[in-house]
Design a protein around this motif. Structure first.
Motif, PDB file in Angstrom:
ATOM      1  N   GLY B  13       0.438 -19.235   9.082  1.00 61.09           N
ATOM      2  CA  GLY B  13       0.646 -18.950   7.305  1.00 61.09           C
ATOM      3  C   GLY B  13       1.984 -19.787   7.084  1.00 61.09           C
ATOM      4  N   GLU B 145       9.261 -12.625   2.590  1.00 61.24           N
ATOM      5  CA  GLU B 145       8.783 -13.609   3.751  1.00 61.24           C
ATOM      6  C   GLU B 145       8.969 -13.043   5.174  1.00 61.24           C
ATOM      7  OE1 GLU B 145      11.114 -16.627   2.787  1.00 61.24           O
ATOM      8  OE2 GLU B 145       9.811 -17.232   0.853  1.00 61.24           O
ATOM      9  N   GLU B 147       8.264  -9.814   6.000  1.00 61.91           N
ATOM     10  CA  GLU B 147       7.137  -8.965   6.129  1.00 61.91           C
ATOM     11  C   GLU B 147       5.744  -9.811   6.651  1.00 61.91           C
ATOM     12  OE1 GLU B 147       5.822  -6.101   3.712  1.00 61.91           O
ATOM     13  OE2 GLU B 147       7.345  -5.273   3.233  1.00 61.91           O
ATOM     14  N   LYS B 148       5.961 -11.333   6.073  1.00 63.48           N
ATOM     15  CA  LYS B 148       4.756 -11.964   6.299  1.00 63.48           C
ATOM     16  C   LYS B 148       5.006 -12.718   7.698  1.00 63.48           C
ATOM     17  CE  LYS B 148       4.111 -13.606   1.729  1.00 63.48           C
ATOM     18  NZ  LYS B 148       4.538 -14.532   0.852  1.00 63.48           N
ATOM     19  N   TYR B 150       7.791 -14.708   8.721  1.00 68.50           N
ATOM     20  CA  TYR B 150       8.366 -16.137   8.669  1.00 68.50           C
ATOM     21  C   TYR B 150       9.629 -16.201   9.414  1.00 68.50           C
ATOM     22  CZ  TYR B 150       5.538 -17.194   4.691  1.00 68.50           C
ATOM     23  OH  TYR B 150       4.591 -17.401   3.661  1.00 68.50           O
TER      24      TYR B 150
END
Lengths: 224, 224
Positions: B13, B145, B147-148, B150
């Motif tokens: 991602g 970010e 949560e994604k 990173y």
DNA sequence: CAAATATAATAGTATTACTATTAAAAAACA
DNA sequence: TGTTTTTTAATAGTAATACTATTATATTTG
């Protein structure tokens, strides 16, 4: 404590015109604190600030050379204010250990009360210190700005508290490292507790940040 | 250690096209490390990078969504690499205390050797971590970010070393605070030693940063 | 050799972080 | 009181940034 503002004297190299000298200047400082807190330093612009204080971008530039300089100003204000409170709180304390404990507490504790008599909201300013202050010195111009004395207030606070460390343990090799680690660490832990909580052991209402750093200092110095 | 790069797997991602999959991609990563180190993250642009690698701004955007994402990528690479080295170095160690000491050393020590087999200069990358990594998470988009995922690699390293802390002292209340304080603190002390030395007690060649943090951890945990 | 994909080149956009100029308003002072 | 000086507001303008979009040209793959 309502005459604190009298004691805050900011290096005149930090501004083009003293913001304390006019109503517009005070509005600039006061509103910029709110805005930087709300939208963050990168999204904050003098144009937006001008709109908020029903003034003009170019008028703000008459007070501060850049938004970077405004941030430096705010940070210096914060450390001057802290230095004053530190001196005030330990003035009648005898025991070195007690003085150090008070100092650590002041450095590490969240700011929870605002002094209504100045145009500065200290609660929000403390949050700006936590969220944004690293941006003031993580630049390619740090060295030049350090020479101009832009970080003096901060360095003076570290020096003062390091001296308290040495009063407690004159043989300790790393007093400045210890204190700057505690100050920056506490700010980071507050930031992490909001945004990256798995990097902390923060629990609301349990005062863990203060307990952790106080314990860390006294254990490291072999005094408990 | 010359097959390290095999073990570095970065969350897909973080990029639009895997920079490891082409020569251009490798040049982007490799040259960006040099440039961010040289001119700093704010002055670094994809336009300038394009010139340096005799390619084009728009081609770089086919690999990374923004320079912010490139920084996140580099930081993840660093922490993956560190995680691998950590696992490798403690794999045959029995004593919890020894394992923790090795871990602290790895976190706090300067990186001094480069692995020529990857397109990544680890020495410079470590310096970028010290100088610039706080910019990756001091943004208004941290929460989204995070949560994604990173920041997963970093958080995983903190978790692993915190577990070593608990192996040494299962009653210690603040293992994550201790480790994130040590990691961030050590980076700051390296930065301060270069730019604001009065905040440190750094002395060249005396390994003070490693000594200070190692001592701090073991004193705090009551094991020495 | 054709088709698909990757790259380069060019142009364009909104925004930022300022500077410069000028006019109007407010304050100082004589 | 009138006049000068200072402060502020308004407008316009600039170079740079951080992108997006389009198209042409290589390069790779089937």
């Amino acid at each position: 404590m309502n005459t604190i503002s009298v004691h805050i004297n900011i290096n005149s190299g930090l501004y083009k015109k003293d913001p304390k000298s006019s109503d517009l200047g005070k509005r600039i400082v006061s509103k910029s604190i709110e805005m930087i807190h709300d939208i963050g330093f990168e999204d904050f612009t003098f144009k937006k600030l001008g709109v908020e204080i029903t003034s003009n971008e170019s008028s703000i530039y008459r007070y501060f050379e850049s938004k970077h300089m405004l941030l430096i100003y705010l940070i210096n204000w914060y450390w001057s204010w802290l230095e004053y409170r530190l001196a005030y709180k330990i003035q009648n304390i005898e025991s070195p250990k007690d003085k150090l404990e008070i100092a650590i507490n002041l450095l590490v504790q969240e700011v929870i009360d605002d002094n209504d008599f100045s145009s500065i909201n200290e609660i929000l300013l403390h949050k700006i210190i936590v969220d944004e202050s690293s941006k003031a010195y993580h630049t390619k111009s740090v060295d030049a700005e350090n020479e101009k004395g832009y970080f003096k207030c901060y360095k003076r606070v570290v020096k003062r508290v390091s001296d308290l460390v040495l009063e407690c343990n004159p043989d300790f090799e790393f007093p400045h490292m210890l204190i700057s680690t505690v100050i920056e660490g506490a700010h980071q832990q507050r930031y992490f507790s909001q945004h990256l909580p798995s990097l902390t052991d923060f629990e609301k209402g349990k005062n863990n940040i203060v307990r952790f750093y106080t314990n860390l200092v006294f254990k490291t110095l072999h005094i408990s």
